[in-house]
Design a protein around this motif. Sequence first.
Motif, PDB file in Angstrom:
ATOM      1  N   GLY A  68      11.778   5.259  -0.353  1.00 13.06           N
ATOM      2  CA  GLY A  68      11.220   5.962  -1.324  1.00 13.06           C
ATOM      3  C   GLY A  68       9.574   5.348  -0.046  1.00 13.06           C
ATOM      4  N   ASN A  69       7.959   5.954  -0.778  1.00 14.44           N
ATOM      5  CA  ASN A  69       7.033   4.951   0.500  1.00 14.44           C
ATOM      6  C   ASN A  69       6.992   3.950  -0.027  1.00 14.44           C
ATOM      7  OD1 ASN A  69       5.918   5.497  -2.516  1.00 14.44           O
ATOM      8  ND2 ASN A  69       5.550   7.404  -1.835  1.00 14.44           N
ATOM      9  N   GLY A  70       5.584   3.647   0.000  1.00 14.55           N
ATOM     10  CA  GLY A  70       5.211   2.360   0.273  1.00 14.55           C
ATOM     11  C   GLY A  70       4.678   2.065  -1.037  1.00 14.55           C
ATOM     12  N   HIS A  71       4.593   2.742  -1.934  1.00 12.98           N
ATOM     13  CA  HIS A  71       4.412   2.272  -3.372  1.00 12.98           C
ATOM     14  C   HIS A  71       5.838   2.051  -4.166  1.00 12.98           C
ATOM     15  CE1 HIS A  71       0.249   4.145  -3.386  1.00 12.98           C
ATOM     16  NE2 HIS A  71       0.358   3.518  -4.638  1.00 12.98           N
ATOM     17  N   ALA A  72       6.900   2.325  -3.745  1.00  9.04           N
ATOM     18  CA  ALA A  72       8.618   2.691  -4.130  1.00  9.04           C
ATOM     19  C   ALA A  72       8.360   0.998  -3.649  1.00  9.04           C
ATOM     20  CB  ALA A  72       9.228   2.671  -3.137  1.00  9.04           C
ATOM     21  N   ARG A  95      -8.944  -0.768  -1.367  1.00  9.14           N
ATOM     22  CA  ARG A  95      -7.561  -0.309  -2.203  1.00  9.14           C
ATOM     23  C   ARG A  95      -6.547  -0.478  -2.622  1.00  9.14           C
ATOM     24  NH1 ARG A  95      -7.515   0.635  -6.613  1.00  9.14           N
ATOM     25  NH2 ARG A  95      -6.063   2.340  -7.322  1.00  9.14           N
ATOM     26  N   PHE A  96      -6.074  -0.915  -1.453  1.00  2.26           N
ATOM     27  CA  PHE A  96      -4.482  -1.242  -1.310  1.00  2.26           C
ATOM     28  C   PHE A  96      -4.713  -2.914  -2.371  1.00  2.26           C
ATOM     29  CE2 PHE A  96      -5.191   1.951   1.421  1.00  2.26           C
ATOM     30  CZ  PHE A  96      -3.626   3.088   1.296  1.00  2.26           C
ATOM     31  N   GLY A  97      -4.794  -3.244  -2.005  1.00  3.85           N
ATOM     32  CA  GLY A  97      -4.652  -4.553  -2.779  1.00  3.85           C
ATOM     33  C   GLY A  97      -5.113  -4.333  -3.413  1.00  3.85           C
ATOM     34  N   ASP A 148      -5.859  -3.453   5.052  1.00  2.00           N
ATOM     35  CA  ASP A 148      -5.836  -2.516   4.001  1.00  2.00           C
ATOM     36  C   ASP A 148      -7.003  -1.915   4.388  1.00  2.00           C
ATOM     37  OD1 ASP A 148      -6.971  -1.842   1.310  1.00  2.00           O
ATOM     38  OD2 ASP A 148      -6.626  -3.302   0.901  1.00  2.00           O
ATOM     39  N   THR A 149      -5.836  -0.364   3.890  1.00  2.00           N
ATOM     40  CA  THR A 149      -5.846   0.675   5.442  1.00  2.00           C
ATOM     41  C   THR A 149      -7.596   1.507   4.667  1.00  2.00           C
ATOM     42  OG1 THR A 149      -3.741   0.747   4.970  1.00  2.00           O
ATOM     43  CG2 THR A 149      -5.108   2.943   5.886  1.00  2.00           C
ATOM     44  N   SER A 150      -8.027   1.049   3.218  1.00  2.00           N
ATOM     45  CA  SER A 150      -9.127   1.473   2.990  1.00  2.00           C
ATOM     46  C   SER A 150     -10.509   1.136   3.316  1.00  2.00           C
ATOM     47  CB  SER A 150      -8.667   1.788   1.607  1.00  2.00           C
ATOM     48  OG  SER A 150      -9.385   0.069   1.338  1.00  2.00           O
ATOM     49  N   ALA A 175       3.180 -10.248   1.801  1.00  2.00           N
ATOM     50  CA  ALA A 175       2.642  -9.801   2.388  1.00  2.00           C
ATOM     51  C   ALA A 175       2.673  -7.958   2.751  1.00  2.00           C
ATOM     52  CB  ALA A 175       2.262 -10.036   3.831  1.00  2.00           C
ATOM     53  N   ASP A 176       1.537  -6.962   2.658  1.00  2.00           N
ATOM     54  CA  ASP A 176       1.457  -5.961   2.362  1.00  2.00           C
ATOM     55  C   ASP A 176       1.879  -5.589   4.237  1.00  2.00           C
ATOM     56  OD1 ASP A 176       0.498  -3.174   2.859  1.00  2.00           O
ATOM     57  OD2 ASP A 176       0.089  -2.776   0.974  1.00  2.00           O
ATOM     58  N   CYS A 177       2.381  -4.804   4.684  1.00  2.00           N
ATOM     59  CA  CYS A 177       2.291  -4.334   6.101  1.00  2.00           C
ATOM     60  C   CYS A 177       2.420  -3.001   6.366  1.00  2.00           C
ATOM     61  CB  CYS A 177       3.116  -5.341   6.898  1.00  2.00           C
ATOM     62  SG  CYS A 177       2.778  -7.263   6.893  1.00  2.00           S
ATOM     63  N   ILE A 178       2.491  -2.174   5.263  1.00  2.00           N
ATOM     64  CA  ILE A 178       2.557  -0.986   5.016  1.00  2.00           C
ATOM     65  C   ILE A 178       1.469  -0.490   6.217  1.00  2.00           C
ATOM     66  CG2 ILE A 178       2.658   1.268   4.061  1.00  2.00           C
ATOM     67  CD1 ILE A 178       3.158   0.296   1.642  1.00  2.00           C
ATOM     68  N   ALA A 179       0.395  -0.956   7.056  1.00  2.00           N
ATOM     69  CA  ALA A 179      -0.503   0.080   7.572  1.00  2.00           C
ATOM     70  C   ALA A 179      -0.042  -0.852   9.105  1.00  2.00           C
ATOM     71  CB  ALA A 179      -1.732   0.083   7.243  1.00  2.00           C
ATOM     72  N   SER A 180       0.160  -2.078   9.009  1.00  2.00           N
ATOM     73  CA  SER A 180      -0.049  -3.118  10.161  1.00  2.00           C
ATOM     74  C   SER A 180       1.215  -2.874  11.056  1.00  2.00           C
ATOM     75  CB  SER A 180      -0.855  -4.070   9.716  1.00  2.00           C
ATOM     76  OG  SER A 180       0.218  -4.984   8.967  1.00  2.00           O
ATOM     77  N   CYS A 200       7.329   3.325   6.113  1.00  2.00           N
ATOM     78  CA  CYS A 200       8.622   4.870   7.647  1.00  2.00           C
ATOM     79  C   CYS A 200       7.363   5.399   8.072  1.00  2.00           C
ATOM     80  CB  CYS A 200       9.580   4.465   7.248  1.00  2.00           C
ATOM     81  SG  CYS A 200       9.610   6.272   6.316  1.00  2.00           S
ATOM     82  N   GLN A 201       6.051   5.631   7.460  1.00  2.00           N
ATOM     83  CA  GLN A 201       5.373   6.493   8.074  1.00  2.00           C
ATOM     84  C   GLN A 201       4.223   6.386   8.911  1.00  2.00           C
ATOM     85  OE1 GLN A 201       5.574   5.992   5.070  1.00  2.00           O
ATOM     86  NE2 GLN A 201       3.529   6.223   3.929  1.00  2.00           N
ATOM     87  N   LYS A 202       4.175   5.180   8.687  1.00  2.00           N
ATOM     88  CA  LYS A 202       2.553   4.539   9.984  1.00  2.00           C
ATOM     89  C   LYS A 202       3.292   4.204  10.751  1.00  2.00           C
ATOM     90  CE  LYS A 202       0.359   4.477   5.386  1.00  2.00           C
ATOM     91  NZ  LYS A 202      -0.420   3.873   4.645  1.00  2.00           N
ATOM     92  N   GLY A 203       3.102   1.976  11.286  1.00  2.53           N
ATOM     93  CA  GLY A 203       3.689   2.211  13.242  1.00  2.53           C
ATOM     94  C   GLY A 203       5.088   2.428  12.936  1.00  2.53           C
TER      95      GLY A 203
HETATM   96  C1  LIG Z   1       0.049   3.329   2.770  1.00  2.23           C
HETATM   97  C2  LIG Z   1      -0.288   2.206   2.536  1.00  2.23           C
HETATM   98  C3  LIG Z   1       0.197   1.534   0.930  1.00  2.23           C
HETATM   99  C4  LIG Z   1       0.660   3.211   0.482  1.00  2.23           C
HETATM  100  O1  LIG Z   1       1.924   3.796   0.849  1.00  2.23           O
HETATM  101  P1  LIG Z   1       2.578   4.857  -0.046  1.00  2.23           P
HETATM  102  O2  LIG Z   1       3.126   5.636   1.442  1.00  2.23           O
HETATM  103  O3  LIG Z   1       1.203   5.958   0.223  1.00  2.23           O
HETATM  104  O4  LIG Z   1       2.701   5.252  -1.406  1.00  2.23           O
HETATM  105  C5  LIG Z   1       0.449   1.220   0.726  1.00  2.23           C
HETATM  106  N1  LIG Z   1      -0.222   0.078   1.681  1.00  2.23           N
HETATM  107  C6  LIG Z   1      -1.500   0.030   2.136  1.00  2.23           C
HETATM  108  C7  LIG Z   1      -2.120  -1.379   3.533  1.00  2.23           C
HETATM  109  C8  LIG Z   1      -1.057   1.227   3.389  1.00  2.23           C
HETATM  110  O5  LIG Z   1      -1.237   1.219   4.381  1.00  2.23           O
END
Ligand SMILES: *Cc1c(COP(=O)(O)O)cnc(C)c1O
Length: 402
Positions: A68-72, A95-97, A148-150, A175-180, A200-203
Amino acid sequence: MTQPTSLAQGRSYLAIPGPSVMPDAVLRAMHRAAPNIYAGELVEMMPGITADLKRVARTKHHVAMYTGNGHAAWEASLSNILSPGDKVLVPATGRFGIGWGQTAAALGADVETIDFGKQSPMDMDRIAQALAADKNHAIKAVLAVHVDTSTSIRNDIKSLREVLDAAGHPALLMADCIASLGCDRFEMDAWGVDVMVTGCQKGLMVPPGMSFVFFNDRAEEARAKMERVSWYWDWTPRAHATEFFQYHGGTAPTHHLYGLRTALDMIHEEGIEQVWARHSVLARAIWAACEAWSTAGTFGMNVADPAHRSNAVTSLRLQSPQATELRDWVEKELGLTLGIGLGMAEPGDPSWHGFFRLGHMGHVNGQMVMGMLGGIESGLRALKIDHGTGALDAAAQVIATG
Ligand SMILES: *Cc1c(COP(=O)(O)O)cnc(C)c1O
């Protein structure tokens, strides 16, 4: 003389903050016949993938994978920790927080949000006050977005742990490290993070579709006290799989695993410290250019203090609708796609067209960044958008000297 239709023929460049640029080696690894999911190479790959993911996250503890994606990963992490009525604290810097908090609310959590706005990092004193006010320790977890990616604000997760410790508060630090992850330094164990989520789709340079929840023994104890965790989101069998299907709660994301295997090899071949250092130089080159552009006209960086800027993404502004015009121009004329502004204004609000972002995460090098900056400079000139001079010189100086 014949005029070209545009200068976009050639290899295009997606400079948005995720999905990031996919390495050819990752794509090649994925381009194969369907593998057997019951025995053989794919099954044998799992322990190595798990170990190498933990090395990127700088943890010795556990990782659960989700198709799944980051939301998952957001939902998975919360589902193992929170029961309806449990309280969480969300110090939001974009926005992501807010979004992770909304995910918790949808699961029935009682969400206390401290909104630090769109241009400031977390204020640790205000978080300390909120923790001190929680005398009965009702707050079960603090949901903190690293980058925060926004807004492109980078928060100090290590300090947040120190604030929790100083308050003697037992809440889990999530911690949300999806972007970092794989861009900005992150030390899960050394910084005392209990749960970390990433995609998996960022760093990590793999096409969107897999995400990861890392958790330590404290988080595992909290999970053990839960009355009920849904079968699918439960991290226990995924992190302690004895059968291959348990890692993935069903059929594995076969081709993503091959891509991920290659991406992890690339990261560890370069060295995670070197990966962070590369992102740091490239980010400073981008900031140098943006600071020069900002000396005239309406060009501006969202985060004033470099100490709070991310190495993965940069949020910028112009006068609306110039940001949209610039994005449109560089895409159509140069084959360069920049990121839309996200969470800075509501879609439909005319000011929405004044924001944009640069993604510089993952598979990015010096010539790509210089090309992106040169593309933006060309767009600013072509559209006659007032801007400061010397941006490319400033960026080249950073690249030249490190
Ligand atoms: C991209 C991102 C998300 C959301 O990830 P998705 O794969 O779009 O669901 C959440 N938090 C941060 C910090 C992001 O950069």
